[in-house]
Structure formats: structure tokens, C-alpha cells
Design a protein around this motif. Structure first.
Motif, PDB file in Angstrom:
ATOM      1  N   ASN A  56       0.818  -1.220   0.000  1.00 24.92           N
ATOM      2  CA  ASN A  56       0.000   0.000   0.000  1.00 24.92           C
ATOM      3  C   ASN A  56       0.847   1.263   0.000  1.00 24.92           C
ATOM      4  OD1 ASN A  56      -2.747  -0.863  -0.115  1.00 24.92           O
ATOM      5  ND2 ASN A  56      -2.538  -1.623   1.964  1.00 24.92           N
ATOM      6  N   ASN A  57       1.998   1.227   0.666  1.00 23.76           N
ATOM      7  CA  ASN A  57       2.865   2.404   0.756  1.00 23.76           C
ATOM      8  C   ASN A  57       3.881   2.514  -0.377  1.00 23.76           C
ATOM      9  OD1 ASN A  57       1.691   3.376   3.151  1.00 23.76           O
ATOM     10  ND2 ASN A  57       2.933   1.987   4.358  1.00 23.76           N
ATOM     11  N   GLN A  58       4.372   1.373  -0.863  1.00 21.26           N
ATOM     12  CA  GLN A  58       5.462   1.394  -1.832  1.00 21.26           C
ATOM     13  C   GLN A  58       5.081   0.886  -3.228  1.00 21.26           C
ATOM     14  OE1 GLN A  58       8.412   2.737  -0.980  1.00 21.26           O
ATOM     15  NE2 GLN A  58       7.554   3.131   1.049  1.00 21.26           N
ATOM     16  N   ARG A  59       4.113  -0.009  -3.312  1.00 23.14           N
ATOM     17  CA  ARG A  59       3.760  -0.630  -4.597  1.00 23.14           C
ATOM     18  C   ARG A  59       2.248  -0.695  -4.771  1.00 23.14           C
ATOM     19  NH1 ARG A  59       7.587  -3.328  -7.720  1.00 23.14           N
ATOM     20  NH2 ARG A  59       5.854  -3.105  -9.175  1.00 23.14           N
ATOM     21  N   LEU A  60       1.629   0.464  -4.768  1.00 22.84           N
ATOM     22  CA  LEU A  60       0.180   0.538  -4.924  1.00 22.84           C
ATOM     23  C   LEU A  60      -0.267  -0.063  -6.263  1.00 22.84           C
ATOM     24  CD1 LEU A  60      -2.218   1.409  -3.278  1.00 22.84           C
ATOM     25  CD2 LEU A  60      -2.057   3.674  -4.303  1.00 22.84           C
ATOM     26  N   ASP A  61       0.636  -0.072  -7.243  1.00 24.11           N
ATOM     27  CA  ASP A  61       0.312  -0.693  -8.529  1.00 24.11           C
ATOM     28  C   ASP A  61      -0.015  -2.178  -8.364  1.00 24.11           C
ATOM     29  OD1 ASP A  61       3.143  -0.935  -7.871  1.00 24.11           O
ATOM     30  OD2 ASP A  61       3.457  -1.715  -9.893  1.00 24.11           O
ATOM     31  N   ILE A  62       0.686  -2.852  -7.470  1.00 20.78           N
ATOM     32  CA  ILE A  62       0.411  -4.270  -7.224  1.00 20.78           C
ATOM     33  C   ILE A  62      -0.970  -4.422  -6.600  1.00 20.78           C
ATOM     34  CG2 ILE A  62       1.099  -6.305  -5.885  1.00 20.78           C
ATOM     35  CD1 ILE A  62       4.022  -5.360  -6.236  1.00 20.78           C
ATOM     36  N   VAL A  63      -1.269  -3.597  -5.617  1.00 20.92           N
ATOM     37  CA  VAL A  63      -2.573  -3.654  -4.945  1.00 20.92           C
ATOM     38  C   VAL A  63      -3.694  -3.461  -5.954  1.00 20.92           C
ATOM     39  CG1 VAL A  63      -4.067  -2.558  -3.222  1.00 20.92           C
ATOM     40  CG2 VAL A  63      -1.626  -2.856  -2.739  1.00 20.92           C
ATOM     41  N   ARG A  64      -3.556  -2.469  -6.787  1.00 18.40           N
ATOM     42  CA  ARG A  64      -4.623  -2.148  -7.747  1.00 18.40           C
ATOM     43  C   ARG A  64      -4.763  -3.205  -8.843  1.00 18.40           C
ATOM     44  NH1 ARG A  64      -3.344   4.228  -7.893  1.00 18.40           N
ATOM     45  NH2 ARG A  64      -4.519   4.747  -6.018  1.00 18.40           N
ATOM     46  N   GLU A  65      -3.665  -3.587  -9.444  1.00 17.17           N
ATOM     47  CA  GLU A  65      -3.741  -4.502 -10.588  1.00 17.17           C
ATOM     48  C   GLU A  65      -4.059  -5.941 -10.191  1.00 17.17           C
ATOM     49  OE1 GLU A  65      -0.581  -3.993 -13.476  1.00 17.17           O
ATOM     50  OE2 GLU A  65      -0.470  -1.865 -12.956  1.00 17.17           O
ATOM     51  N   ALA A  66      -3.695  -6.331  -8.970  1.00 16.24           N
ATOM     52  CA  ALA A  66      -3.995  -7.689  -8.500  1.00 16.24           C
ATOM     53  C   ALA A  66      -5.267  -7.724  -7.654  1.00 16.24           C
ATOM     54  CB  ALA A  66      -2.813  -8.235  -7.704  1.00 16.24           C
ATOM     55  N   ASN A  67      -5.967  -6.584  -7.589  1.00  7.32           N
ATOM     56  CA  ASN A  67      -7.223  -6.485  -6.821  1.00  7.32           C
ATOM     57  C   ASN A  67      -7.052  -6.879  -5.355  1.00  7.32           C
ATOM     58  OD1 ASN A  67      -8.761  -5.648  -9.077  1.00  7.32           O
ATOM     59  ND2 ASN A  67      -8.879  -7.779  -9.751  1.00  7.32           N
ATOM     60  N   LEU A  68      -5.976  -6.422  -4.745  1.00  8.64           N
ATOM     61  CA  LEU A  68      -5.715  -6.753  -3.350  1.00  8.64           C
ATOM     62  C   LEU A  68      -6.463  -5.852  -2.373  1.00  8.64           C
ATOM     63  CD1 LEU A  68      -1.908  -7.574  -3.461  1.00  8.64           C
ATOM     64  CD2 LEU A  68      -3.862  -9.098  -3.697  1.00  8.64           C
TER      65      LEU A  68
END
Length: 89
Positions: A56-68
Motif C-alpha cells: 500500500n505504501n510502496q507498490r500501490l500498482d500491485i494492490v490495484r492490478e492484482a485487486n488486493l
């Protein structure tokens, strides 16, 4: 058939790829080292929480694209990532 979660070296051998279903995200060595330390130094529940804080703090792209951001999915996938890191890295 379950959701695929894996961490593997890219074709050049210089970076890592985090695969979550159809989402593929590149991790630099220092990022993998950070999430490895999160996994190794905490019990699974705390490690999952800290991993999601890191994303959430460093790689929001992962959260968004992987629907986390979906609670059940977040818990399942973060636990899978922690288990992979503890077992293979």
C-alpha cells in the motif's frame, strides 16, 4: 482450479516477477529483500499485515492490478506470498 501466485526470476536474471493470477509485476532485488525480511521476521498473520502495508505504501500498482483491495482476496494472496517466501527464499 486455484489462483496462481509465484515469484520467479525474469528472463534476464536481473529482476524478479511476482505473478498473481494474470497480473505480473517486476520486483527489484532490494524490493524482494524487503518483503523477504517481512516474511522471515514475523509470524504469518503479522507478516501478511506488514506485506500489505508495504504494498500500500510502496507498490500501490500491485494492490490495484492484482485487486488486493478486496479483503478475502488480500488475505488469501498475502498469505500465499508469505508462505512462498518462507519456504523457498
Amino acid at each position: 482450479m486455484g489462483l496462481r501466485v509465484e515469484i520467479k526470476k525474469d528472463i534476464t536474471g536481473t529482476n524478479w516477477i511476482l505473478v498473481i493470477g494474470n497480473c505480473r509485476k517486476i520486483l527489484a532485488d532490494n524490493e524482494l529483500a524487503k518483503i523477504k525480511s517481512i516474511a522471515k521476521n514475523n509470524d504469518e498473520q503479522e507478516a501478511s499485515r506488514r506485506l500489505m502495508n508495504y504494498f500500500n505504501n510502496q507498490r500501490l500498482d500491485i494492490v490495484r492490478e492484482a485487486n488486493l483491495d478486496v479483503p478475502k482476496r488480500k488475505k488469501l494472496i498475502s498469505s500465499a506470498i508469505i508462505q512462498i517466501l518462507k519456504q523457498y527464499f
